[in-house]
Design a protein around this motif. Structure first.
Motif, PDB file in Angstrom:
ATOM      1  N   ALA A  54      29.875  51.300  46.494  1.00 16.54           N
ATOM      2  CA  ALA A  54      29.776  51.209  45.025  1.00 16.54           C
ATOM      3  C   ALA A  54      29.877  49.749  44.599  1.00 16.54           C
ATOM      4  N   CYS A  55      29.838  49.513  43.299  1.00 19.25           N
ATOM      5  CA  CYS A  55      30.008  48.164  42.730  1.00 19.25           C
ATOM      6  C   CYS A  55      31.106  48.196  41.661  1.00 19.25           C
ATOM      7  N   GLY A  56      31.729  47.056  41.452  1.00 19.13           N
ATOM      8  CA  GLY A  56      32.646  46.866  40.323  1.00 19.13           C
ATOM      9  C   GLY A  56      33.798  47.861  40.322  1.00 19.13           C
ATOM     10  N   THR A  57      34.027  48.421  39.162  1.00 23.83           N
ATOM     11  CA  THR A  57      35.120  49.374  38.999  1.00 23.83           C
ATOM     12  C   THR A  57      34.954  50.592  39.912  1.00 23.83           C
ATOM     13  N   ALA A  58      33.721  51.039  40.078  1.00 27.91           N
ATOM     14  CA  ALA A  58      33.474  52.195  40.947  1.00 27.91           C
ATOM     15  C   ALA A  58      33.878  51.864  42.391  1.00 27.91           C
ATOM     16  N   TYR A  59      33.715  50.589  42.772  1.00 29.48           N
ATOM     17  CA  TYR A  59      34.143  50.148  44.108  1.00 29.48           C
ATOM     18  C   TYR A  59      35.672  50.251  44.236  1.00 29.48           C
ATOM     19  N   PHE A 100      28.492  57.716  47.453  1.00 22.80           N
ATOM     20  CA  PHE A 100      28.193  56.651  46.488  1.00 22.80           C
ATOM     21  C   PHE A 100      28.844  56.999  45.161  1.00 22.80           C
ATOM     22  N   VAL A 101      29.508  56.005  44.572  1.00 22.53           N
ATOM     23  CA  VAL A 101      30.182  56.253  43.290  1.00 22.53           C
ATOM     24  C   VAL A 101      29.551  55.351  42.238  1.00 22.53           C
ATOM     25  N   SER A 102      29.125  55.954  41.133  1.00 23.77           N
ATOM     26  CA  SER A 102      28.488  55.169  40.073  1.00 23.77           C
ATOM     27  C   SER A 102      28.585  55.910  38.743  1.00 23.77           C
ATOM     28  N   GLN A 103      29.077  55.232  37.741  1.00 21.04           N
ATOM     29  CA  GLN A 103      29.137  55.834  36.415  1.00 21.04           C
ATOM     30  C   GLN A 103      27.718  56.123  35.931  1.00 21.04           C
ATOM     31  N   SER A 104      26.896  55.075  35.891  1.00 19.21           N
ATOM     32  CA  SER A 104      25.536  55.201  35.331  1.00 19.21           C
ATOM     33  C   SER A 104      24.603  55.973  36.252  1.00 19.21           C
ATOM     34  N   GLY A 105      24.845  55.862  37.551  1.00 19.33           N
ATOM     35  CA  GLY A 105      23.912  56.449  38.523  1.00 19.33           C
ATOM     36  C   GLY A 105      22.625  55.659  38.659  1.00 19.33           C
ATOM     37  N   GLU A 106      22.587  54.458  38.057  1.00 20.60           N
ATOM     38  CA  GLU A 106      21.355  53.653  38.083  1.00 20.60           C
ATOM     39  C   GLU A 106      21.587  52.247  38.642  1.00 20.60           C
ATOM     40  N   THR A 107      22.767  51.942  39.105  1.00 20.09           N
ATOM     41  CA  THR A 107      23.048  50.589  39.600  1.00 20.09           C
ATOM     42  C   THR A 107      22.134  50.275  40.790  1.00 20.09           C
ATOM     43  N   ALA A 108      21.378  49.177  40.663  1.00 15.94           N
ATOM     44  CA  ALA A 108      20.313  48.888  41.626  1.00 15.94           C
ATOM     45  C   ALA A 108      20.837  48.780  43.060  1.00 15.94           C
ATOM     46  N   GLY A 152      31.583  51.555  26.031  1.00 15.04           N
ATOM     47  CA  GLY A 152      32.199  50.250  26.306  1.00 15.04           C
ATOM     48  C   GLY A 152      31.719  49.721  27.656  1.00 15.04           C
ATOM     49  N   VAL A 153      31.388  48.434  27.703  1.00 15.68           N
ATOM     50  CA  VAL A 153      30.918  47.853  28.971  1.00 15.68           C
ATOM     51  C   VAL A 153      32.031  47.935  30.026  1.00 15.68           C
ATOM     52  N   ALA A 154      33.255  47.759  29.587  1.00 17.54           N
ATOM     53  CA  ALA A 154      34.374  47.880  30.520  1.00 17.54           C
ATOM     54  C   ALA A 154      34.632  49.361  30.787  1.00 17.54           C
ATOM     55  N   SER A 155      34.481  49.751  32.018  1.00 17.75           N
ATOM     56  CA  SER A 155      34.630  51.157  32.378  1.00 17.75           C
ATOM     57  C   SER A 155      36.102  51.575  32.332  1.00 17.75           C
ATOM     58  N   THR A 156      36.387  52.680  31.675  1.00 21.62           N
ATOM     59  CA  THR A 156      37.775  53.151  31.578  1.00 21.62           C
ATOM     60  C   THR A 156      37.872  54.631  31.959  1.00 21.62           C
ATOM     61  N   CYS A 161      38.224  59.421  35.802  1.00 22.17           N
ATOM     62  CA  CYS A 161      37.572  60.674  36.220  1.00 22.17           C
ATOM     63  C   CYS A 161      37.002  60.546  37.637  1.00 22.17           C
ATOM     64  N   GLN A 162      36.493  59.359  37.987  1.00 22.43           N
ATOM     65  CA  GLN A 162      36.041  59.142  39.375  1.00 22.43           C
ATOM     66  C   GLN A 162      37.214  59.354  40.324  1.00 22.43           C
ATOM     67  N   LEU A 163      38.366  58.780  39.958  1.00 22.46           N
ATOM     68  CA  LEU A 163      39.549  58.924  40.815  1.00 22.46           C
ATOM     69  C   LEU A 163      39.931  60.393  40.964  1.00 22.46           C
ATOM     70  N   LEU A 239      40.125  42.876  37.090  1.00 20.09           N
ATOM     71  CA  LEU A 239      38.716  42.910  36.660  1.00 20.09           C
ATOM     72  C   LEU A 239      38.618  43.214  35.163  1.00 20.09           C
ATOM     73  N   LYS A 240      39.368  44.223  34.726  1.00 21.81           N
ATOM     74  CA  LYS A 240      39.350  44.573  33.291  1.00 21.81           C
ATOM     75  C   LYS A 240      39.719  43.356  32.454  1.00 21.81           C
ATOM     76  N   LEU A 241      40.807  42.674  32.851  1.00 19.81           N
ATOM     77  CA  LEU A 241      41.276  41.550  32.043  1.00 19.81           C
ATOM     78  C   LEU A 241      40.228  40.438  31.997  1.00 19.81           C
ATOM     79  N   LYS A 242      39.644  40.101  33.129  1.00 24.87           N
ATOM     80  CA  LYS A 242      38.687  38.983  33.090  1.00 24.87           C
ATOM     81  C   LYS A 242      37.414  39.363  32.351  1.00 24.87           C
ATOM     82  N   GLU A 243      36.975  40.597  32.521  1.00 27.08           N
ATOM     83  CA  GLU A 243      35.744  41.036  31.848  1.00 27.08           C
ATOM     84  C   GLU A 243      35.803  40.892  30.331  1.00 27.08           C
ATOM     85  N   ILE A 244      36.898  41.347  29.738  1.00 24.58           N
ATOM     86  CA  ILE A 244      36.885  41.410  28.276  1.00 24.58           C
ATOM     87  C   ILE A 244      37.711  40.335  27.590  1.00 24.58           C
TER      88      ILE A 244
HETATM   89  O1  M6R Z   1      27.354  52.369  36.649  1.00 27.76           O
HETATM   90  P1  M6R Z   1      28.165  51.932  37.822  1.00 27.76           P
HETATM   91  O2  M6R Z   1      29.437  52.671  37.959  1.00 27.76           O
HETATM   92  O3  M6R Z   1      27.386  51.943  39.109  1.00 27.76           O
HETATM   93  O4  M6R Z   1      28.542  50.419  37.517  1.00 27.76           O
HETATM   94  C1  M6R Z   1      29.205  49.634  38.449  1.00 27.76           C
HETATM   95  C2  M6R Z   1      29.712  48.365  37.840  1.00 27.76           C
HETATM   96  O5  M6R Z   1      28.662  47.608  37.302  1.00 27.76           O
HETATM   97  C3  M6R Z   1      30.741  48.621  36.727  1.00 27.76           C
HETATM   98  O6  M6R Z   1      31.819  49.388  37.168  1.00 27.76           O
HETATM   99  C4  M6R Z   1      31.291  47.296  36.166  1.00 27.76           C
HETATM  100  O7  M6R Z   1      32.058  46.630  37.126  1.00 27.76           O
HETATM  101  C5  M6R Z   1      32.081  47.564  34.883  1.00 27.76           C
HETATM  102  N1  M6R Z   1      31.683  46.649  33.862  1.00 27.76           N
HETATM  103  C6  M6R Z   1      33.573  47.493  35.098  1.00 27.76           C
HETATM  104  O8  M6R Z   1      34.299  47.624  33.934  1.00 27.76           O
END
Ligand code: M6R
Length: 364
Positions: A54-59, A100-108, A152-156, A161-163, A239-244
């Protein structure tokens, strides 16, 4: 619609008890202590290895899940960042399930990593929020997290729910492999069922965290520390703190402190320590004392017993309710999110649309 909240992020943080209850209801039928997966499901008894990507928060959700799958189900787990995994072309031994873990399901990068595994992994499983997404469609088994739309761009709420879904999957794995007694399984299931209620209690720390964030907002750098299941959460908090809030934040496993980062500690560097009073608590506390001995300012997030045992001399403390060890990271995500949120609000940054970031990263 922000439902009376100032930002979508605040609304999505507040929604967590409800969406978690929904996610849990889908996988844990009310009338029995068992896990129900959609479609043909998945039997873990013959699984040799799990590869989580995964990437980011999903990772960070995947890093947390590694502790669960290894400890509860005794399955060897590898976790990787999608952009690294896809180009390293790792061999996948027989018996590997790729998840694979992804909120959007579209992360390249995550999608490309999934396509790399096609024909190499025994099964391709995904944990997604958008059931009609590419990642869901291209998986053998897609497990929806039922978090609802996240703006919100910052995933919460997607993170918690992934966890929850990953922990439920680890419980299924433990049961399939005979690694967990029926009593232990029902203990874990009750802990999960009790989480939405505990999360409401955690959300009540909002005022306290807002005050703490006010103080944090003048920092240039912040360090997050955690051990065991709290280590991936420390990474997520940073990550949350630096992002926002655009404050430079880093996270380390507490035990790594003396291997380098302790050199950074002075009175200007707040250190957020996430440590419920569990089996690793005393070890984390001794790391925390090393910070305090160097005039480091510690913000301790713990339960009442933890704060009573180690709260003396800390800069700020945040109380969380008592919680069963395995589900603790899901609960402790709340103060991590609120801390980032209120720090960003105190700084006046654009919480829902932080600079340079997109909600869904569909290009490399
Ligand atoms: O849609 P995804 O879960 O695949 O996105 C992965 C990351 O881009 C995403 O979690 C990103 O790190 C967030 N902005 C974190 O808050």
């Amino acid at each position: 619609d922000k439902a009376g909240h100032r930002h979508f992020m605040a609304k999505e943080i507040a929604e967590q008890p409800a969406v978690l209850a929904e996610a849990i209801r889908h996988y844990l039928p009310a009338d029995e202590d068992a896990v129900r997966l959609p479609g043909a499901g998945l039997d873990f008894s013959g699984v040799q290895r799990l590869t989580l990507v995964a990437c980011g928060t999903a990772y960070y959700a995947c890093l947390t899940a590694k502790y669960w799958f290894e400890k509860l189900a005794r399955i060897p787990v590898e976790v990787d960042i999608a952009s690294e995994f896809r180009y390293r072309e790792p061999p996948l031994p027989a018996g590997t399930v790729a998840l694979f873990v992804s909120q959007s399901g579209e992360t390249a990068d995550t999608l490309a990593a999934l396509r790399y595994c096609r024909g190499k992994a025994d099964r391709i499983v995904s944990v997604v929020n958008v059931p009609e997404s590419s990642i869901a469609r291209e998986s053998d088994l897609a497990l929806p997290i039922h978090a609802g739309v996240e703006i919100g761009v910052a995933s919460t709420k997607a993170f918690t729910c992934q966890l929850a879904v990953l922990l439920i999957l680890a419980l299924k794995a433990a049961a399939d492999r005979g690694e967990m007694t029926p009593e232990a399984l029902s203990d874990h299931i009750s802990a999960l069922r009790g989480l939405p209620h505990l999360m409401n209690t955690a959300l009540e720390a909002d005022d306290e965290i807002r005050d703490a964030a006010q103080q944090l907002s003048s920092a240039r750098d912040v360090l997050f520390l955690g051990r065991g299941l709290m280590f991936p959460l420390a990474l997520e908090g940073a990550l949350k703190l630096k992002e926002i809030s655009y404050i430079h934040a880093e996270a380390y496993a507490s035990g790594e402190l003396k291997h380098g980062p302790i050199a950074l500690i002075d009175s200007m560097m707040p250190v957020v320590v996430m440590a419920p009073k569990d089996a690793l608590f005393d070890k984390t506390v001794s790391n925390m004392q090393e910070v305090m001995a160097r005039e480091g300012k510690v913000m301790l997030i713990s339960n009442p017993a933890g704060l009573a045992a180690a709260g003396d001399g800390v800069w700020l403390s945040i109380a969380m309710p008592d919680v069963q060890d395995a589900v603790a990271p899901i609960l402790y995500a709340v103060p991590a999110q609120l801390l980032a949120y209120h720090t960003a609000v105190a700084k006046g940054t654009d919480v829902d649309q932080p600079r340079n970031l997109a909600k869904s990263v569909t290009v490399e």
